[in-house]
Design a protein around this motif. Structure first.
Motif, PDB file in Angstrom:
ATOM      1  N   TYR A 133      12.164 -19.590 -10.317  1.00 42.58           N
ATOM      2  CA  TYR A 133      11.617 -20.777 -10.977  1.00 42.58           C
ATOM      3  C   TYR A 133      10.131 -20.591 -11.294  1.00 42.58           C
ATOM      4  N   ILE A 134       9.369 -20.085 -10.338  1.00 43.41           N
ATOM      5  CA  ILE A 134       7.941 -19.837 -10.575  1.00 43.41           C
ATOM      6  C   ILE A 134       7.773 -18.814 -11.689  1.00 43.41           C
ATOM      7  N   ARG A 135       8.621 -17.810 -11.688  1.00 42.77           N
ATOM      8  CA  ARG A 135       8.563 -16.803 -12.760  1.00 42.77           C
ATOM      9  C   ARG A 135       8.768 -17.446 -14.121  1.00 42.77           C
ATOM     10  N   SER A 136       9.675 -18.415 -14.214  1.00 42.60           N
ATOM     11  CA  SER A 136       9.967 -19.068 -15.501  1.00 42.60           C
ATOM     12  C   SER A 136       8.786 -19.897 -16.005  1.00 42.60           C
ATOM     13  N   LEU A 137       7.918 -20.324 -15.094  1.00 45.56           N
ATOM     14  CA  LEU A 137       6.749 -21.101 -15.485  1.00 45.56           C
ATOM     15  C   LEU A 137       5.637 -20.212 -16.028  1.00 45.56           C
ATOM     16  N   HIS A 138       5.757 -18.905 -15.828  1.00 43.52           N
ATOM     17  CA  HIS A 138       4.726 -17.950 -16.253  1.00 43.52           C
ATOM     18  C   HIS A 138       5.398 -16.783 -16.981  1.00 43.52           C
ATOM     19  N   PRO A 139       5.978 -17.040 -18.148  1.00 50.04           N
ATOM     20  CA  PRO A 139       6.772 -16.009 -18.839  1.00 50.04           C
ATOM     21  C   PRO A 139       5.969 -14.791 -19.272  1.00 50.04           C
ATOM     22  N   ASP A 140       4.657 -14.946 -19.454  1.00 48.31           N
ATOM     23  CA  ASP A 140       3.827 -13.826 -19.918  1.00 48.31           C
ATOM     24  C   ASP A 140       3.129 -13.083 -18.783  1.00 48.31           C
ATOM     25  N   ALA A 141       3.372 -13.510 -17.567  1.00 45.05           N
ATOM     26  CA  ALA A 141       2.692 -12.924 -16.408  1.00 45.05           C
ATOM     27  C   ALA A 141       3.606 -11.931 -15.686  1.00 45.05           C
ATOM     28  N   PRO A 142       3.027 -11.081 -14.839  1.00 46.36           N
ATOM     29  CA  PRO A 142       3.854 -10.218 -13.984  1.00 46.36           C
ATOM     30  C   PRO A 142       4.673 -11.058 -13.006  1.00 46.36           C
ATOM     31  N   GLU A 143       5.576 -10.410 -12.300  1.00 47.58           N
ATOM     32  CA  GLU A 143       6.356 -11.101 -11.275  1.00 47.58           C
ATOM     33  C   GLU A 143       5.414 -11.766 -10.273  1.00 47.58           C
ATOM     34  N   PRO A 144       5.845 -12.852  -9.632  1.00 53.29           N
ATOM     35  CA  PRO A 144       4.982 -13.536  -8.657  1.00 53.29           C
ATOM     36  C   PRO A 144       4.580 -12.637  -7.490  1.00 53.29           C
ATOM     37  N   ILE A 145       3.466 -12.996  -6.875  1.00 51.27           N
ATOM     38  CA  ILE A 145       3.041 -12.398  -5.610  1.00 51.27           C
ATOM     39  C   ILE A 145       3.542 -13.309  -4.503  1.00 51.27           C
ATOM     40  N   LEU A 146       4.244 -12.762  -3.541  1.00 43.53           N
ATOM     41  CA  LEU A 146       4.803 -13.555  -2.453  1.00 43.53           C
ATOM     42  C   LEU A 146       3.919 -13.448  -1.226  1.00 43.53           C
ATOM     43  N   VAL A 147       3.530 -14.599  -0.674  1.00 44.23           N
ATOM     44  CA  VAL A 147       2.731 -14.666   0.551  1.00 44.23           C
ATOM     45  C   VAL A 147       3.559 -15.413   1.596  1.00 44.23           C
ATOM     46  N   GLY A 148       3.904 -14.751   2.679  1.00 48.08           N
ATOM     47  CA  GLY A 148       4.744 -15.376   3.695  1.00 48.08           C
ATOM     48  C   GLY A 148       4.106 -15.331   5.070  1.00 48.08           C
ATOM     49  N   HIS A 149       4.160 -16.464   5.774  1.00 48.31           N
ATOM     50  CA  HIS A 149       3.544 -16.566   7.105  1.00 48.31           C
ATOM     51  C   HIS A 149       4.590 -16.686   8.206  1.00 48.31           C
ATOM     52  N   SER A 150       4.414 -15.948   9.292  1.00 49.36           N
ATOM     53  CA  SER A 150       5.214 -16.082  10.506  1.00 49.36           C
ATOM     54  C   SER A 150       6.707 -15.894  10.205  1.00 49.36           C
ATOM     55  N   ALA A 151       7.546 -16.890  10.530  1.00 56.80           N
ATOM     56  CA  ALA A 151       8.967 -16.777  10.202  1.00 56.80           C
ATOM     57  C   ALA A 151       9.168 -16.691   8.693  1.00 56.80           C
ATOM     58  N   GLY A 152       8.246 -17.295   7.926  1.00 54.98           N
ATOM     59  CA  GLY A 152       8.285 -17.163   6.475  1.00 54.98           C
ATOM     60  C   GLY A 152       7.970 -15.749   6.025  1.00 54.98           C
ATOM     61  N   GLY A 153       7.146 -15.036   6.816  1.00 54.70           N
ATOM     62  CA  GLY A 153       6.909 -13.627   6.543  1.00 54.70           C
ATOM     63  C   GLY A 153       8.153 -12.802   6.831  1.00 54.70           C
ATOM     64  N   GLY A 154       8.877 -13.184   7.893  1.00 52.62           N
ATOM     65  CA  GLY A 154      10.153 -12.534   8.164  1.00 52.62           C
ATOM     66  C   GLY A 154      11.148 -12.791   7.050  1.00 52.62           C
ATOM     67  N   LEU A 155      11.230 -14.048   6.609  1.00 52.38           N
ATOM     68  CA  LEU A 155      12.130 -14.407   5.507  1.00 52.38           C
ATOM     69  C   LEU A 155      11.761 -13.653   4.237  1.00 52.38           C
ATOM     70  N   SER A 156      10.474 -13.492   3.980  1.00 55.09           N
ATOM     71  CA  SER A 156      10.029 -12.750   2.798  1.00 55.09           C
ATOM     72  C   SER A 156      10.534 -11.313   2.847  1.00 55.09           C
ATOM     73  N   GLN A 157      10.402 -10.666   4.011  1.00 56.04           N
ATOM     74  CA  GLN A 157      10.872  -9.289   4.158  1.00 56.04           C
ATOM     75  C   GLN A 157      12.389  -9.206   3.988  1.00 56.04           C
ATOM     76  N   TYR A 158      13.103 -10.147   4.587  1.00 55.82           N
ATOM     77  CA  TYR A 158      14.566 -10.152   4.489  1.00 55.82           C
ATOM     78  C   TYR A 158      15.010 -10.301   3.037  1.00 55.82           C
ATOM     79  N   THR A 159      14.395 -11.223   2.317  1.00 56.74           N
ATOM     80  CA  THR A 159      14.776 -11.491   0.927  1.00 56.74           C
ATOM     81  C   THR A 159      14.546 -10.274   0.047  1.00 56.74           C
ATOM     82  N   LEU A 160      13.418  -9.600   0.246  1.00 59.54           N
ATOM     83  CA  LEU A 160      13.124  -8.399  -0.541  1.00 59.54           C
ATOM     84  C   LEU A 160      14.035  -7.248  -0.132  1.00 59.54           C
ATOM     85  N   ASP A 161      14.287  -7.101   1.152  1.00 58.79           N
ATOM     86  CA  ASP A 161      15.159  -6.034   1.650  1.00 58.79           C
ATOM     87  C   ASP A 161      16.565  -6.148   1.070  1.00 58.79           C
ATOM     88  N   ARG A 162      17.052  -7.380   0.926  1.00 57.08           N
ATOM     89  CA  ARG A 162      18.413  -7.583   0.433  1.00 57.08           C
ATOM     90  C   ARG A 162      18.512  -7.529  -1.098  1.00 57.08           C
TER      91      ARG A 162
END
Length: 326
Positions: A133-162
């Protein structure tokens, strides 16, 4: 006290939280808590909702370029989009557009019926959709930068790994290590010897270890943060949490090389010098796993985005993004 008795008590302090984390999602009902009024947004921050109804805070850079990668920030356990309430306006002042997501059951996002047993896998699909969704709001930009904290950092790694998302980079703030989060709970039990006993006395409530401002300060912040700031943070914490989220990341859940590849080869680790959970030792071990840059923020505890040196942590992130040319 004999050495054998001391060892027994120490072992119980470590094992009790682990057993509780693995079993409580399936044996208890959520603790009823009154619904709070929506929080007042910081100046310069607006609220939108994704097509799936998830809450997103927006800090739009006044001079942001359409060619800049947008930033999506993700909270950890008992967090909401408000976890980045200091960073969003700060980023915007420096010409960066950034977003902060509330996962389902957090903040003003809808609560799913399976919330108390929702694992990292269930939240990963939400994060993937939010990044799209964030990507769709910025069609001319590179892919988003993901910043994840704590369990959200774990979730970020899991999402990218999969392979559920592709980003321009990933910034991991005191994250659950991809090698498994069990050392984090050993650290927690060492910091709070009553962790397991208190949780049992509270009927298995996942918020038990964070059930007072003093407990929150002890594990989330460095010693220099005023009690008034801790009280404010405590009042805005999410009222419940899926204990299945962290318990599904106790053992290895992601491969560093897969995470790095999905993040376009750009990974930054940021930890707090005073973090007693994702301690400097844990962070250094994770840094070796990734072979990437690690920055420890002097004086910062686990919740570096709201601790006294929050600007120092924000500047590290912004500086690295600038170095990446994003």
């Amino acid at each position: 006290m004999s050495s054998s008795r001391t060892a027994l008590i120490s072992a119980a302090a470590v094992l009790a939280p682990t057993v509780l984390l693995l079993t409580l999602p399936f044996v208890r009902k959520p603790t009823p808590r009154p619904k709070r009024a929506p929080v007042v947004l910081p100046e310069g921050v607006s609220r939108i909702f994704t097509p799936d109804g998830l809450e997103v805070f927006v800090g739009k850079g006044k001079e942001a370029s359409d060619k800049q990668a947008p930033i999506l920030c993700l909270h950890g356990g008992f967090g909401t989009a408000l976890c980045y309430s200091r960073w969003l306006p700060y980023f915007a002042e420096r010409g960066r557009t950034a977003y902060s997501l509330s996962l389902s059951g957090h903040g003003e996002s809808p609560r799913p019926s399976d919330f108390t047993t929702r694992t990292v896998s269930g939240f990963a699909s939400e994060l993937s959709a939010a990044l799209g969704y964030i990507r769709s709001l910025h069609p001319d930009a590179p892919e988003p930068i993901l910043v994840g904290h704590s369990a959200g950092g774990g979730l970020s790694q899991y999402t990218l790994d999969r392979g559920l998302a592709q980003t321009s980079a990933v910034v991991l703030l005191a994250p659950f290590p991809c090698t498994g989060g069990w050392p984090v709970y050993i650290n927690w039990a060492r910091q709070d010897a009553l962790f397991g006993i208190r949780m049992l006395l509270h009927g298995g409530d996942p918020r038990s270890p964070l059930s007072s401002p003093s407990l929150v300060k002890g594990v989330f912040f460095g010693p220099s943060l005023p009690d008034s700031a801790v009280d404010s943070f405590y009042k805005n914490m999410n009222h419940e949490e899926s204990i299945s989220w962290p318990s599904s990341m106790l053992l290895r859940f992601a491969d560093a090389r897969k995470v790095e590849a999905a993040a376009s080869g750009r990974v930054l680790l940021v930890g707090g010098e005073k973090d007693v959970l994702m301690s400097p030792r844990v962070m250094r071990g994770l840094g070796k796993e990734y072979g990437c840059k690690l920055v420890l923020i002097p004086g910062a505890g686990h919740h570096m985005m709201h601790d006294t040196p929050w600007k120092d942590a924000a500047d590290v992130v912004l500086g690295q993004i600038e170095q990446w040319g994003l």
